[in-house]
Design an enzyme around this catalytic site. Structure first.
Site, mmCIF file in Angstrom:
data_model
loop_
_atom_site.group_PDB
_atom_site.id
_atom_site.type_symbol
_atom_site.label_atom_id
_atom_site.label_comp_id
_atom_site.label_asym_id
_atom_site.label_seq_id
_atom_site.Cartn_x
_atom_site.Cartn_y
_atom_site.Cartn_z
ATOM 1 N N GLY A 208 -0.314 1.710 -4.865
ATOM 2 C CA GLY A 208 0.322 0.962 -3.775
ATOM 3 C C GLY A 208 1.792 0.762 -4.063
ATOM 4 O O GLY A 208 2.375 1.469 -4.882
ATOM 5 N N ASN A 209 2.403 -0.195 -3.378
ATOM 6 C CA ASN A 209 3.805 -0.505 -3.656
ATOM 7 C C ASN A 209 4.059 -1.982 -3.383
ATOM 8 O O ASN A 209 3.142 -2.713 -3.015
ATOM 9 C CB ASN A 209 4.739 0.400 -2.837
ATOM 10 N N TYR A 210 5.311 -2.412 -3.548
ATOM 11 C CA TYR A 210 5.628 -3.843 -3.538
ATOM 12 C C TYR A 210 5.870 -4.424 -2.141
ATOM 13 O O TYR A 210 6.280 -5.579 -2.029
ATOM 14 C CB TYR A 210 6.880 -4.103 -4.378
ATOM 15 N N ALA A 276 5.884 0.659 4.227
ATOM 16 C CA ALA A 276 6.173 1.461 3.032
ATOM 17 C C ALA A 276 4.907 2.278 2.767
ATOM 18 O O ALA A 276 3.995 1.816 2.080
ATOM 19 C CB ALA A 276 6.518 0.554 1.864
#
Ligand code: PMT
Length: 398
Positions: A208-210, A276
């Site tokens: 995943g990402n932030y 994102a």
């Protein structure tokens, strides 16, 4: 303009509180539904009985009702409101709002409010002119709050100067003017993506990402407040929407996000791709937790995810507006311009992780907008709500 609008009327402890009863009457007469929230000291100036009789609702002042223990949810109130008006706003409450001192129901509701906030200061002229008050009002403005400037005239101290709360009729006019100009996207359908995508490795792990979803949700809220019918395709985040005019479609992976976007894009007038999206996903995901014991470190083979913005760009019909984001760490402008062209976008919003306070997770962002017709519009660091306003203002020029 105010018919059916939910208004939280915050009343603080100042002489001008007597005018709030009249303001409340005018709001009700204009068709608004009003919930009064008072600070404890406001009750020294006007009784809750008068205000509950006029509003037809019990006044909220404490966090819970003492004899029943009934909890008053500031979060629910903040989400219910289409607007919050604090009139009169004393120097003390303005200071608390500016600095997040949430020691009463009114300031707590303010901190939870997603709706526009209007502040009508009322105080003596020297308090009004004090650098502390001026600084706090400046801070409120920087948060995107609307200050209804006090009038010049005779004050409760019998001194003459700036500090009289603006007349209730003019406060109502300010609200009406605000809502009148807000409906610029009425009749339009807007698709927004927000948050990260999670690409499953096994039942407990993902790539995943932030992304927190704050930027995308702010765009969805702003579009809805301008009258648009919004579909918000959201990756896994923990944000509530106000619920008015926003249909939230929750997804997890990039493929699910693409599917949801394809289902709604054909119908949309405007699409803003703020999510994102993970560019890669594991080629295979396991149904069972991959065990550490007795195994070498696994090698995860990745495959490319679909490019959602590019897919929609290829399917765009004349008249549809497609907006992308570019999150960069280097060669910002070149990369953003490249994505604008390759994804067939009408506009791209560049944010750079080199700017402290911009990008993932923050409440602020600093963007430059590039349009396909050749404009480059740099903006200063602002709250994500204000950035959403700038993005939609620019979309409206296309
Ligand atoms: O959610 P927050 O914490 O508030 O943070 C906001 C944000 C930093 C996530 C947001 O402002 C932002 O920059 N979003 C886009 C992030 C991104 O994926 O940028 P990119 O440069 O990699 O992608 C370019 C564009 O293509 C984006 O519109 C993206 O949504 C889209 N894309 C990317 C990859 C992919 N597989 N499909 C896509 O549609």
């Amino acid at each position: 303009m105010l018919k059916g609008k939910h208004i939280v009327l915050g009343i603080t402890g100042g002489i001008a509180a007597y005018k709030s009863a009249y303001l409340l009457r005018l709001l009700i007469k204009a068709g608004a539904e009003v919930q009064v929230v008072m600070t404890p000291s406001a009750k020294e100036f006007i009784t809750p009985v008068t205000l509950s009789a006029l509003s037809g609702k019990p006044v909220v002042s404490e966090f819970f009702t003492a004899n029943t223990g009934e909890w008053h949810s500031h979060v629910d109130l903040g989400l219910w409101a289409d607007a919050m008006v604090i009139a009169p706003a004393t120097a003390s409450t303005i200071g608390k709002m500016a600095n997040g001192v949430a020691d009463n129901m009114l300031v707590t509701t303010y901190l939870s409010a997603k709706a526009p906030v209007f502040v009508a200061p009322a105080m003596d002229l020297d308090m009004m002119a004090h650098p502390s008050t001026c600084r706090n009002l400046q801070l409120l403005k920087s948060y995107g709050n609307h200050i209804i400037e006090p009038a010049v005239g005779e004050l409760a101290s019998h001194l003459v100067g700036k500090g009289r709360m603006e007349e209730p009729e003019n406060i109502v006019k300010a609200l009406e003017a605000f809502f009148a100009k807000q409906k610029t996207l009425s009749g339009k359908k807007v698709l927004v993506t927000a948050g990260p995508t999670y690409e499953k490795i096994d039942p407990v792990r993902f790539i995943g990402n932030y992304s927190s979803g704050k930027m995308g949700y702010a765009i969805a809220e702003e579009a809805a407040s301008r009258g648009a019918e919004v579909t918000l395709v959201s990756g896994p985040v923990d944000i509530k929407v106000s619920g008015r005019g926003i249909n939230v479609v929750k997804v997890e992976s990039a493929r699910q996000m693409l599917e949801a976007c394809e289902a709604h894009f054909g119908d949309s007038d405007i699409a803003v791709m703020c999510a994102a999206v993970a560019d890669y996903a594991p080629a295979h995901s396991s149904d069972k937790k991959i065990k550490r014991e007795g195994h070498d470190a696994p090698v995860i083979e990745l495959v490319k995810n679909p490019d959602i913005a590019k897919t929609l760009g290829g399917a765009k019909r004349p008249g549809q507006i497609l907006v992308g984001f570019a999150l960069e760490t280097d060669h910002e402008e070149t990369n953003a311009q490249g994505k604008l062209a390759s994804k067939h976008l009408d506009m791209i919003v560049l944010n750079s992780l080199r700017d402290a306070g911009a990008g993932f997770g923050t409440d602020t962002n600093k963007v430059t907008i590039y349009t396909a017709d050749g404009r480059a519009l740099p903006f200063s660091m602002k709250s994500k709500a204000e950035v959403a306003g700038d993005i939609l203002d620019t979309i409206e020029t296309l």
